[in-house]
Motif scaffolding. Structure first.
Motif, PDB file in Angstrom:
ATOM      1  N   ARG A  33       8.701  54.650  20.980  1.00  0.00           N
ATOM      2  CA  ARG A  33       8.059  55.124  22.219  1.00  0.00           C
ATOM      3  C   ARG A  33       6.620  54.625  22.315  1.00  0.00           C
ATOM      4  N   VAL A  34       5.908  54.670  21.177  1.00  0.00           N
ATOM      5  CA  VAL A  34       4.532  54.183  21.181  1.00  0.00           C
ATOM      6  C   VAL A  34       4.497  52.690  21.498  1.00  0.00           C
ATOM      7  N   ALA A  35       5.382  51.918  20.882  1.00  0.00           N
ATOM      8  CA  ALA A  35       5.408  50.475  21.112  1.00  0.00           C
ATOM      9  C   ALA A  35       5.740  50.153  22.571  1.00  0.00           C
ATOM     10  N   GLU A  36       6.686  50.889  23.140  1.00  0.00           N
ATOM     11  CA  GLU A  36       7.054  50.640  24.531  1.00  0.00           C
ATOM     12  C   GLU A  36       5.906  50.999  25.467  1.00  0.00           C
ATOM     13  N   ALA A  37       5.233  52.111  25.188  1.00  0.00           N
ATOM     14  CA  ALA A  37       4.078  52.485  26.004  1.00  0.00           C
ATOM     15  C   ALA A  37       2.964  51.456  25.867  1.00  0.00           C
ATOM     16  N   PHE A  38       2.797  50.971  24.650  1.00  0.00           N
ATOM     17  CA  PHE A  38       1.797  49.942  24.348  1.00  0.00           C
ATOM     18  C   PHE A  38       2.050  48.692  25.191  1.00  0.00           C
ATOM     19  N   ASN A  39       3.301  48.249  25.188  1.00  0.00           N
ATOM     20  CA  ASN A  39       3.649  47.019  25.904  1.00  0.00           C
ATOM     21  C   ASN A  39       3.624  47.197  27.411  1.00  0.00           C
ATOM     22  N   SER A  40       3.714  48.453  27.871  1.00  0.00           N
ATOM     23  CA  SER A  40       3.651  48.695  29.311  1.00  0.00           C
ATOM     24  C   SER A  40       2.217  48.878  29.789  1.00  0.00           C
ATOM     25  N   GLY A  41       1.277  48.810  28.842  1.00  0.00           N
ATOM     26  CA  GLY A  41      -0.131  48.922  29.204  1.00  0.00           C
ATOM     27  C   GLY A  41      -0.694  50.304  29.074  1.00  0.00           C
ATOM     28  N   SER A  42       0.097  51.258  28.555  1.00  0.00           N
ATOM     29  CA  SER A  42      -0.393  52.611  28.353  1.00  0.00           C
ATOM     30  C   SER A  42      -0.880  52.748  26.932  1.00  0.00           C
ATOM     31  N   PRO A  47      -5.600  45.387  21.030  1.00  0.00           N
ATOM     32  CA  PRO A  47      -4.226  45.469  21.480  1.00  0.00           C
ATOM     33  C   PRO A  47      -4.047  45.163  22.950  1.00  0.00           C
ATOM     34  N   SER A  48      -5.037  45.497  23.775  1.00  0.00           N
ATOM     35  CA  SER A  48      -4.885  45.309  25.204  1.00  0.00           C
ATOM     36  C   SER A  48      -4.720  43.843  25.584  1.00  0.00           C
ATOM     37  N   SER A  49      -5.137  42.910  24.692  1.00  0.00           N
ATOM     38  CA  SER A  49      -5.027  41.500  25.016  1.00  0.00           C
ATOM     39  C   SER A  49      -3.850  40.834  24.307  1.00  0.00           C
ATOM     40  N   THR A  50      -2.929  41.638  23.773  1.00  0.00           N
ATOM     41  CA  THR A  50      -1.757  41.082  23.115  1.00  0.00           C
ATOM     42  C   THR A  50      -0.897  40.352  24.132  1.00  0.00           C
ATOM     43  N   PRO A  51      -0.495  39.095  23.871  1.00  0.00           N
ATOM     44  CA  PRO A  51       0.355  38.378  24.829  1.00  0.00           C
ATOM     45  C   PRO A  51       1.634  39.153  25.115  1.00  0.00           C
ATOM     46  N   ALA A  52       2.094  39.044  26.356  1.00  0.00           N
ATOM     47  CA  ALA A  52       3.313  39.744  26.752  1.00  0.00           C
ATOM     48  C   ALA A  52       4.475  39.293  25.874  1.00  0.00           C
ATOM     49  N   ASN A  53       5.334  40.262  25.531  1.00  0.00           N
ATOM     50  CA  ASN A  53       6.553  40.014  24.748  1.00  0.00           C
ATOM     51  C   ASN A  53       6.280  39.618  23.297  1.00  0.00           C
ATOM     52  N   SER A  54       5.031  39.683  22.851  1.00  0.00           N
ATOM     53  CA  SER A  54       4.747  39.408  21.447  1.00  0.00           C
ATOM     54  C   SER A  54       4.990  40.684  20.645  1.00  0.00           C
ATOM     55  N   PRO A  55       5.598  40.576  19.457  1.00  0.00           N
ATOM     56  CA  PRO A  55       5.810  41.788  18.653  1.00  0.00           C
ATOM     57  C   PRO A  55       4.481  42.384  18.212  1.00  0.00           C
ATOM     58  N   LEU A  56       4.434  43.685  18.154  1.00  0.00           N
ATOM     59  CA  LEU A  56       3.238  44.388  17.712  1.00  0.00           C
ATOM     60  C   LEU A  56       3.221  44.452  16.197  1.00  0.00           C
ATOM     61  N   GLU A  57       2.079  44.166  15.617  1.00  0.00           N
ATOM     62  CA  GLU A  57       1.966  44.230  14.157  1.00  0.00           C
ATOM     63  C   GLU A  57       1.801  45.676  13.713  1.00  0.00           C
ATOM     64  N   VAL A  58       2.644  46.098  12.781  1.00  0.00           N
ATOM     65  CA  VAL A  58       2.609  47.463  12.245  1.00  0.00           C
ATOM     66  C   VAL A  58       2.174  47.397  10.793  1.00  0.00           C
ATOM     67  N   PHE A  59       1.088  48.065  10.473  1.00  0.00           N
ATOM     68  CA  PHE A  59       0.509  48.052   9.129  1.00  0.00           C
ATOM     69  C   PHE A  59       0.887  49.349   8.422  1.00  0.00           C
ATOM     70  N   PHE A  60       1.415  49.236   7.198  1.00  0.00           N
ATOM     71  CA  PHE A  60       1.749  50.393   6.375  1.00  0.00           C
ATOM     72  C   PHE A  60       0.601  50.668   5.405  1.00  0.00           C
ATOM     73  N   SER A  61      -0.024  51.820   5.558  1.00  0.00           N
ATOM     74  CA  SER A  61      -1.024  52.265   4.582  1.00  0.00           C
ATOM     75  C   SER A  61      -0.364  53.361   3.758  1.00  0.00           C
ATOM     76  N   TYR A  62      -0.219  53.148   2.461  1.00  0.00           N
ATOM     77  CA  TYR A  62       0.572  54.063   1.631  1.00  0.00           C
ATOM     78  C   TYR A  62       0.118  53.988   0.181  1.00  0.00           C
ATOM     79  N   ALA A  63       0.458  55.022  -0.578  1.00  0.00           N
ATOM     80  CA  ALA A  63       0.244  55.014  -2.026  1.00  0.00           C
ATOM     81  C   ALA A  63       1.468  54.404  -2.693  1.00  0.00           C
ATOM     82  N   HIS A  64       1.265  53.635  -3.738  1.00  0.00           N
ATOM     83  CA  HIS A  64       2.390  52.950  -4.387  1.00  0.00           C
ATOM     84  C   HIS A  64       3.413  53.925  -4.966  1.00  0.00           C
TER      85      HIS A  64
END
Length: 214
Positions: free
Chosen positions: A153-162, A5-22
């Motif tokens: 909040r997590v995504a914003e912190a992620f994109n700010s480098g935290s 994640p630390s090398s994700t290009p700036a302004n690129s959307p973060l991929e969110v994976f859903f792990s779930y039971a059907h």
């Protein structure tokens, strides 16, 4: 090899994976709807196994997205815990990536489960707030909104480098004051041409080793 994640290009959307039971597909869809605004704003892009095209090798698709995801949502329920694939494959790999700081794993408590905080993911901060299961809220839209706000909040912190850990308030620990240095029991003194010792006792000192000065 997955891009950390630390090398994700700036302004690129973060991929969110859903792990779930059907069995929880309906709740997954409601959560996805509450995250749609984050998608439209280019903050995230979500992925789950229902997006696999016919004719594709499903395991390879799941494994690939599990490795490339920046945020992994574990949609927790009794069916999730009962699923060998969810528990032994997806959750195990997700936690490995979390521990390696390659991704952020967020447990989402969908339905009440006994003692979930003692599970391998119990060490992680869960959503909704206080880990209250979504289906127990009197207004489930409020519960899903609470989850969406947490993911934002997590995504914003992620994109700010935290990292997620950086955004978690840590208690302030004040070290105890250092005890005063004790006075030495004995100290050397000089009087004229003679040398003596001074012994510290309660209420004062006693000079020994040379005569008192007149």
């Amino acid at each position: 090899m997955a891009t950390p994640p630390s090398s994700t290009p700036a302004n690129s959307p973060l991929e969110v994976f859903f792990s779930y039971a059907h069995e929880d597909e309906g709740l997954r869809d409601k959560l996805a709807n509450h995250l749609k605004l984050l998608e439209r704003q280019g903050v995230i892009k979500k992925w789950h196994d229902r997006q696999i095209l016919p004719g594709s090798e499903w395991k390879g698709q799941i494994d690939g997205h599990l490795e490339s995801a920046h945020i992994i949502l574990l949609l927790i329920s009794s069916d999730f815990l009962a699923s060998d694939y969810c528990y032994d494959v997806e959750m195990t790999r997700a936690l490995q990536r979390h521990d390696a700081k390659e991704a952020i794993v967020i447990p989402i408590i969908l339905r009440p489960i006994d003692n979930w905080n003692k599970s391998p993911f119990g060490k992680l901060q869960a959503l909704p707030t206080d880990g209250k299961a979504i289906t127990t809220w009197s207004n489930q839209d409020e519960a899903f909104t609470n989850v969406a706000q947490g993911i934002r909040r997590v995504a914003e912190a992620f994109n700010s480098g935290s990292s997620a850990a950086d955004t978690t308030p840590q208690p302030t620990v004040t070290p105890p004051p250092s005890p005063p240095s004790p006075s030495p029991l004995m100290s050397q003194t000089n009087t004229g041409n003679s040398t003596g010792w001074q012994i510290n006792v309660s209420g004062g000192t006693v000079n020994i080793g040379h005569p008192p000065q007149l």
